[in-house]
Design a protein around this motif. Structure first.
Motif, mmCIF file in Angstrom:
data_model
loop_
_atom_site.group_PDB
_atom_site.id
_atom_site.type_symbol
_atom_site.label_atom_id
_atom_site.label_comp_id
_atom_site.label_asym_id
_atom_site.label_seq_id
_atom_site.Cartn_x
_atom_site.Cartn_y
_atom_site.Cartn_z
ATOM 1 N N PHE A 1 0.467 -1.318 0.127
ATOM 2 C CA PHE A 1 0.118 -0.304 0.101
ATOM 3 C C PHE A 1 1.031 1.168 0.243
ATOM 4 C CE2 PHE A 1 -1.900 3.507 2.248
ATOM 5 C CZ PHE A 1 -2.904 3.609 0.787
ATOM 6 N N PRO A 2 0.888 2.525 -1.119
ATOM 7 C CA PRO A 2 -0.259 2.917 -1.760
ATOM 8 C C PRO A 2 0.194 0.927 -2.980
ATOM 9 C CG PRO A 2 0.854 4.338 -2.016
ATOM 10 C CD PRO A 2 1.589 3.573 -0.448
ATOM 11 N N LEU A 3 -1.231 0.767 -3.473
ATOM 12 C CA LEU A 3 -0.499 0.251 -4.954
ATOM 13 C C LEU A 3 0.293 1.229 -6.057
ATOM 14 C CD1 LEU A 3 -0.739 -2.317 -6.233
ATOM 15 C CD2 LEU A 3 -2.446 -1.940 -6.915
ATOM 16 N N LEU A 4 1.492 0.502 -6.309
ATOM 17 C CA LEU A 4 1.873 1.681 -7.340
ATOM 18 C C LEU A 4 2.396 1.067 -8.794
ATOM 19 C CD1 LEU A 4 5.075 2.874 -5.318
ATOM 20 C CD2 LEU A 4 2.902 3.964 -5.967
ATOM 21 N N ILE A 5 1.440 1.264 -9.971
ATOM 22 C CA ILE A 5 1.723 0.991 -11.010
ATOM 23 C C ILE A 5 2.233 1.924 -11.923
ATOM 24 C CG2 ILE A 5 0.365 -0.089 -13.362
ATOM 25 C CD1 ILE A 5 -2.236 -0.248 -11.133
ATOM 26 N N ALA A 6 3.220 1.426 -12.576
ATOM 27 C CA ALA A 6 4.200 2.826 -13.221
ATOM 28 C C ALA A 6 4.548 1.353 -14.347
ATOM 29 C CB ALA A 6 5.055 2.591 -12.893
ATOM 30 N N GLY A 7 4.962 2.260 -15.786
ATOM 31 C CA GLY A 7 4.807 1.664 -17.192
ATOM 32 C C GLY A 7 5.078 2.858 -18.509
#
Ligand code: PEP
Ligand code: MN
Length: 266
Positions: free
Chosen positions: A19-25
């Motif tokens: 937490f927090p959920l990290l989405i990257a790209g």
């Protein structure tokens, strides 16, 4: 019609969430080198759990870069095996779902232009119903909470129980500082309508400019949103889509270091 939707909590999604959920790209997968270099730098940091890359890009106007499809799915398979990151793509047609599943994509998302289309969402929900992968649902381009909830319900009714919403703001007609108007109250109302639903913020598409991404990300965390989806590209200004709003991996890591929140590992 009120809903009694119960969503599986992020911590039980089985993808090693923090937490927090990290989405990257990157906004778009453009080359094998671009995808792998970005993913390796993000994986080395350790806080990002899901790597995003668009391989089918529903562009507002024709003639833009529309993604490299199956070829790029092969690169994402490499990302998975070489970095251990989970991988996520946007799906906008049932054929996309079939291919994404064939290449063992872990998570899919519905884009803002897709969420606004009920029959298409029904078709995607049917294609995803047996797949048992999480589905993220971006808000529709217009500030219509019912349409957003409707898409989530269609997925839920087809048996998908790992769902999160992504707040990416709403298209303004007028010139504005931000690319999309956040209308934070809509994301807050969504959470009160479906309390078990994780809500993730996409500060990149709200901001539209790289230098404004951190303030939007901070605002989302201040509102206790469950995560962030951020566009990251090794050479943003050369990106084939959304060039102005992407952060370099270094700038992304720097942003995460400087955001004010309590990061927990499950
Ligand atoms: C994206 O995530 O790159 C994208 C196209 O976003 P949206 O559907 O929010 O416009
Ligand atoms: Mn984008």
């Amino acid at each position: 019609m009120e809903n009694i939707i119960d969503i599986v909590p992020l911590t039980e999604w089985g993808l090693g969430f923090e937490f927090p959920l990290l989405i990257a790209g990157p906004c778009s997968a453009e080359s094998e080198e671009q995808v792998l270099a970005t993913a390796k730098e993000l994986a080395a940091d350790g806080r990002v759990k899901i790597f995003r890359a668009g391989v089918w890009k529903p562009r507002t106007r024709p003639g833009g870069f529309e993604g490299l499809g199956e070829q790029a799915l092969k690169w994402l398979k490499r990302v998975k095996s070489e970095t251990g990151l989970s991988v996520a793509v946007e799906v906008a047609m049932p054929q996309h779902v079939e291919l994404a599943l064939e290449y063992a994509i872990d998570v899919v998302w519905l884009g803002a232009r897709t969420t606004a289309n009920p029959f298409l969402v029904e078709q995607l929900a049917a294609a995803l119903s047996g797949a048992n992968i999480p589905v993220l649902v971006k808000n529709p381009v217009t500030p219509d909470l019912e349409l957003w909830i409707g898409s989530i319900e269609r997925l839920w009714r087809s048996g998908i129980k790992r769902i999160a919403a992504i707040h990416r703001g709403f298209h303004p007609y007028e010139r504005s500082r931000l690319r999309n108007i956040p209308k934070w109250e809509i994301a807050i109302d969504l959470k009160s309508r479906i309390p078990s639903l994780p809500v993730i913020c996409d500060p990149s598409h709200i901001a539209g400019k790289a230098n404004l991404v951190p303030e939007i990300a901070q605002h989302a965390l201040d509102l206790s949103m469950d995560g962030l989806m951020v566009e990251v590209h090794p050479t943003p200004l050369q990106a084939l889509s959304d060039a102005m709003q992407q952060l370099t991996p270094r700038a992304f890591i720097n942003m995460i270091d400087n955001l004010n929140f309590h990061f927990t590992t499950s």
